[in-house]
Structures are given as C-alpha cells and as structure tokens.
Write a protein that holds these residues in place. Structure first.
Motif, PDB file in Angstrom:
ATOM      1  N   ARG A  11       0.865  -1.170   0.000  1.00 36.12           N
ATOM      2  CA  ARG A  11       0.000   0.000   0.000  1.00 36.12           C
ATOM      3  C   ARG A  11       0.904   1.222   0.000  1.00 36.12           C
ATOM      4  O   ARG A  11       2.059   1.158   0.434  1.00 36.12           O
ATOM      5  N   ILE A  13       1.152   5.454   0.976  1.00 34.19           N
ATOM      6  CA  ILE A  13       0.663   6.699   1.563  1.00 34.19           C
ATOM      7  C   ILE A  13       1.278   7.819   0.735  1.00 34.19           C
ATOM      8  O   ILE A  13       2.500   7.887   0.593  1.00 34.19           O
ATOM      9  N   ARG A  28      -6.294  11.517   0.694  1.00 31.73           N
ATOM     10  CA  ARG A  28      -7.349  10.705   1.307  1.00 31.73           C
ATOM     11  C   ARG A  28      -8.313  10.277   0.217  1.00 31.73           C
ATOM     12  O   ARG A  28      -8.760  11.087  -0.591  1.00 31.73           O
ATOM     13  N   SER A  32     -10.004   6.149   3.566  1.00 30.84           N
ATOM     14  CA  SER A  32      -8.659   5.591   3.687  1.00 30.84           C
ATOM     15  C   SER A  32      -7.623   6.569   3.147  1.00 30.84           C
ATOM     16  O   SER A  32      -7.910   7.373   2.268  1.00 30.84           O
ATOM     17  N   LEU A  34      -4.751   5.074   2.124  1.00 30.00           N
ATOM     18  CA  LEU A  34      -3.895   4.124   1.442  1.00 30.00           C
ATOM     19  C   LEU A  34      -4.320   3.901  -0.001  1.00 30.00           C
ATOM     20  O   LEU A  34      -5.489   3.693  -0.290  1.00 30.00           O
ATOM     21  N   PRO A  38      -7.789   0.179   1.003  1.00 26.95           N
ATOM     22  CA  PRO A  38      -7.598   0.159   2.461  1.00 26.95           C
ATOM     23  C   PRO A  38      -7.006  -1.182   2.899  1.00 26.95           C
ATOM     24  O   PRO A  38      -7.051  -2.166   2.162  1.00 26.95           O
ATOM     25  N   GLU A 130      -4.683   3.366  10.472  1.00 26.90           N
ATOM     26  CA  GLU A 130      -4.274   4.401   9.530  1.00 26.90           C
ATOM     27  C   GLU A 130      -3.919   5.702  10.252  1.00 26.90           C
ATOM     28  O   GLU A 130      -2.983   6.400   9.854  1.00 26.90           O
TER      29      GLU A 130
END
Length: 144
Positions: A11, A13, A28, A32, A34, A38, A130
């Motif tokens: 994943r 960010i 965002r 989530s 990610l 998610p 998260e």
C-alpha cells in the motif's frame, strides 16, 4: 508480477510537506489514506519479515503507482526511511511512503483517483491503524 498482485501486498501513503508553512497533508480516498486499497480488517503492525521478496520492492511499487495513477514520476519521491509492515490473513503487507516534491500539493494529480489532500486534523473517522500510520509519517517528517 502484475500491478494488482503488487498492490495486494503493498500500500502507498501519498503526502506533501510544505516546508515554508510546515503544512503536512495526506491524500485521502474516501475512508482511507492508502492507495490503492484500504488495509484488510485483520491488519495489524508487525516487524519486517526476514526475507523481503521482490513483490515488496519499493521501486517496483513506485513505478506501478506512477502507471496506475498517471502521476509524473518527477513529482514523487519514495521515502526509504519509512519501513512499516502489517500482517493480514493473506500475508504481510508493506506500507510505502511517497512524497510529492512539488511546491504546492498537486490536488489535480489525485482528484481523478477520488482523492483530496487533508491535514491530520481532518482525518477523523479513519481506522485507528491508519491514524497511527499518519502519526508515524508526521513524526518522521517533523523530526527529520
């Protein structure tokens, strides 16, 4: 390895830090932070496994993100200091931190993905795991 399999095990960010105003924002996507999905509900922090196989390669994940999201590679920088792993029912998941290097947060780059940039203070309602990831990014960004 195809992109979907890669993102099953990884994943991302996406963040942007404005050093002038010291504003840190995160991409965002609904509920989530990610990309591209998610974490599973079973996800929990874990130490890095002893053998980081090729399907966790940060450079391959960054390349796949660039292709999937249509973001210019020159706008992104992979943060090698961020090394976070989650366990799940389907196996380990590596979390990668990718920072936008642009002067301002490139809102137009993530809008087609359903994303918006938000500061940590506007992230209520996200899963606790998260929120903890964002705290780690915040600490790394502000402390480094």
């Amino acid at each position: 390895m195809n992109t979907q399999t890669l993102f099953d095990r990884n994943r991302v960010i996406l963040s942007h830090f404005d050093s002038y105003s010291t504003a840190l924002v995160f991409a965002r996507y609904g509920a989530s932070i990610l990309s591209s999905a998610p974490l599973p509900e079973s996800a929990a922090p874990m130490p890095a496994p002893g053998d980081e196989a090729e399907h966790y390669d940060p450079a391959a994940v960054l390349d796949a993100l660039v292709v999937q999201a249509g973001i210019e590679a020159a706008q992104l920088k992979l943060d090698d200091e961020f090394n976070v792993w989650m366990s799940s029912d389907s196996g380990p998941i590596r979390i990668h931190l990718v920072r936008f290097t642009t002067l301002d947060a490139p809102r137009q780059a993530i809008e087609p993905l359903g994303g918006v940039f938000k500061p940590i203070s506007e992230m209520r309602g996200l899963p606790m795991v998260e929120l903890n990831l964002m705290r780690q990014v915040f600490d790394l960004t502000m402390g480094g």
